[in-house]
Design a protein around this motif. Structure first.
Motif, mmCIF file in Angstrom:
data_model
loop_
_atom_site.group_PDB
_atom_site.id
_atom_site.type_symbol
_atom_site.label_atom_id
_atom_site.label_comp_id
_atom_site.label_asym_id
_atom_site.label_seq_id
_atom_site.Cartn_x
_atom_site.Cartn_y
_atom_site.Cartn_z
ATOM 1 N N LEU A 168 0.943 -1.158 -0.094
ATOM 2 C CA LEU A 168 0.072 0.196 0.007
ATOM 3 C C LEU A 168 0.961 1.196 -0.060
ATOM 4 O O LEU A 168 1.785 1.296 0.802
ATOM 5 N N ASP A 188 -2.989 4.914 -2.558
ATOM 6 C CA ASP A 188 -4.008 3.703 -2.051
ATOM 7 C C ASP A 188 -4.737 3.942 -0.547
ATOM 8 O O ASP A 188 -6.079 3.644 -0.683
ATOM 9 N N LYS A 217 -11.370 6.465 -1.024
ATOM 10 C CA LYS A 217 -10.206 5.739 -0.595
ATOM 11 C C LYS A 217 -10.085 5.490 0.801
ATOM 12 O O LYS A 217 -10.882 6.364 1.479
#
Length: 311
Positions: A168, A188, A217
Motif C-alpha cells: 500500500l 491507495d 479511498k
C-alpha cells in the motif's frame, strides 16, 4: 483495509539507536501497554534549509538500513504490521511544511526539479527496503504543505514508488490540509496528521469525510497526539505551548478523539505520535510535558480502545 491501531516508534532515530537492547525492550513494551497492531518507522532525511535541494539520509543522523531491518523483523515477530514513512527535516529547524521554491525555474536559484530528484532518490531507497522486508505500507512523506501543489511531481514520485514497492502507498498530509491535496487518486490510502482541538473533532471529521467520499479511498490518521501540558488539548499541534504538566488533559484529548473517530466508519485507524526508544521512569511520567504517553493516563486510554477495536 484492516483497522490500524498504531503508534509511531522512535521517529528520526540516529544511527546506532536501534542497536541497543533498550530499543527492542521499548518496542515490546509499546506492544504490551497499548496493544498496537501497527507501527510506523520514520527514517530521517535531512536538508540544510527549507530552500536546499539535496537530501541526505546516510549520515550519523539517520538510523542505518541494517538497524531498520532488524527493528522491522522484531516488530513483525511481535505481531505488528509495519509502515515506513521516510520523512524530510531541515537541519536549521525550519518545519518541513515550509520547503518551497519558485514555481518557475530561475537561473541561479534553487529549483523544484532538483529537489524532487533528490527526494525521489530518498523515497525509492526506502521503498526498495520496504519491499525486501515485506512491509505493509510506504508513506511517501509527511506534512510537505508547500510542496503539495506540485501535482505532476507527486504523481510521478508515487508511480516511481510503485515500480519498486508492491504494498500500500500513502501520503501523510498535515492537519487542515486534507481537502487541498488534488492527487489523492494516485495513492491507495489517504492519511493526515490529526492534531485537532479537543472540542473540534466533529467539525474536522465532517470536512475530511467529504474528501474521503470524493476520492473513495481508505483513510487513517498517520499521526495524532497531544502533549501532557495545560491547554495543549486546545492546540495539540503547537509543540511550543508552555505551562504546568497536565496528564489528565492529555488523556481527555485521547478519549475525545477515539469517541469521535469510532463513530465514523470511514476512519480506518490512527497511529499516535510517538513512542520513544528509551523510556523514562514511571515515577517521572506525570511530571513530563511532551507527546509521549508511556506510564501516563493516556496510555491506558489507548489500550482500552485498541483492546475494544480488536476484539
Amino acid at each position: 483495509m484492516e483497522y490500524i491501531c498504531g503508534m509511531t516508534y522512535a521517529p528520526f532515530a540516529r544511527k546506532g539507536s536501534y542497536q541497543e537492547k533498550s530499543a527492542f525492550d521499548s518496542l515490546k513494551k509499546m506492544k504490551e501497554n497499548t496493544n498496537s497492531n501497527f507501527v510506523i518507522l520514520a527514517p530521517n532525511g535531512l536538508q540544510d534549509t527549507a530552500q536546499s535541494e539535496e537530501i541526505c539520509y546516510t549520515s550519523e543522523a539517520t538510523v542505518s538500513d541494517d538497524e531498520l531491518k532488524g527493528m522491522i523483523d522484531y516488530a513483525k515477530e511481535l505481531g505488528m504490521r509495519v509502515a515506513l514513512k521516510p520523512t524530510v527535516n531541515c537541519k536549521n529547524g525550519t518545519w518541513r511544511a515550509h520547503v518551497n521554491f519558485f514555481d518557475e525555474d530561475v537561473v541561479c536559484e534553487p529549483k523544484w526539479c532538483n529537489w524532487f530528484e533528490s527526494y525521489t532518490e530518498f523515497q525509492l531507497h526506502y521503498a526498495r527496503l520496504a519491499k525486501e522486508m515485506g512491509v505493509e505500507m510506504h508513506i511517501a512523506g509527511c506534512e510537505m504543505v508547500m510542496a503539495e501543489r506540485r501535482e505532476a511531481e507527486w504523481r510521478k514520485l508515487i508511480a516511481d514508488i510503485r515500480s519498486e514497492f508492491d504494498g500500500l502507498v500513502s501520503y501523510n498530509t498535515d492537519k487542515y490540509q486534507e481537502h487541498n491535496v488534488k492527487w489523492w487518486d494516485a495513492v491507495d490510502v489517504i492519511s493526515s496528521s490529526g492534531y485537532y482541538p479537543l472540542e473540534d473533532w466533529e467539525n474536522q471529521l465532517d470536512r475530511i469525510e467529504a474528501v474521503v467520499k470524493k476520492f473513495q479511498k481508505p483513510f487513517f490518521f498517520a499521526e495524532a497526539g497531544c502533549m501532557s501540558i495545560v491547554d495543549s488539548n486546545k492546540v495539540p499541534n503547537d509543540w511550543t505551548v508552555q505551562g504546568e504538566a497536565d496528564a489528565k488533559g492529555q488523556a481527555d484529548w485521547y478519549e475525545a478523539m477515539f469517541e469521535a473517530c469510532l463513530k465514523r466508519e470511514w476512519v480506518r485507524g490512527m497511529a499516535f505520535w510517538s513512542w520513544n526508544s528509551h523510556l523514562y521512569t514511571k515515577n517521572a511520567a506525570l511530571k513530563r510535558k511532551d507527546y509521549e504517553i508511556y506510564a501516563k493516563p493516556a496510555e491506558k486510554i489507548v489500550k482500552k480502545y485498541y483492546d475494544s477495536i480488536q476484539k
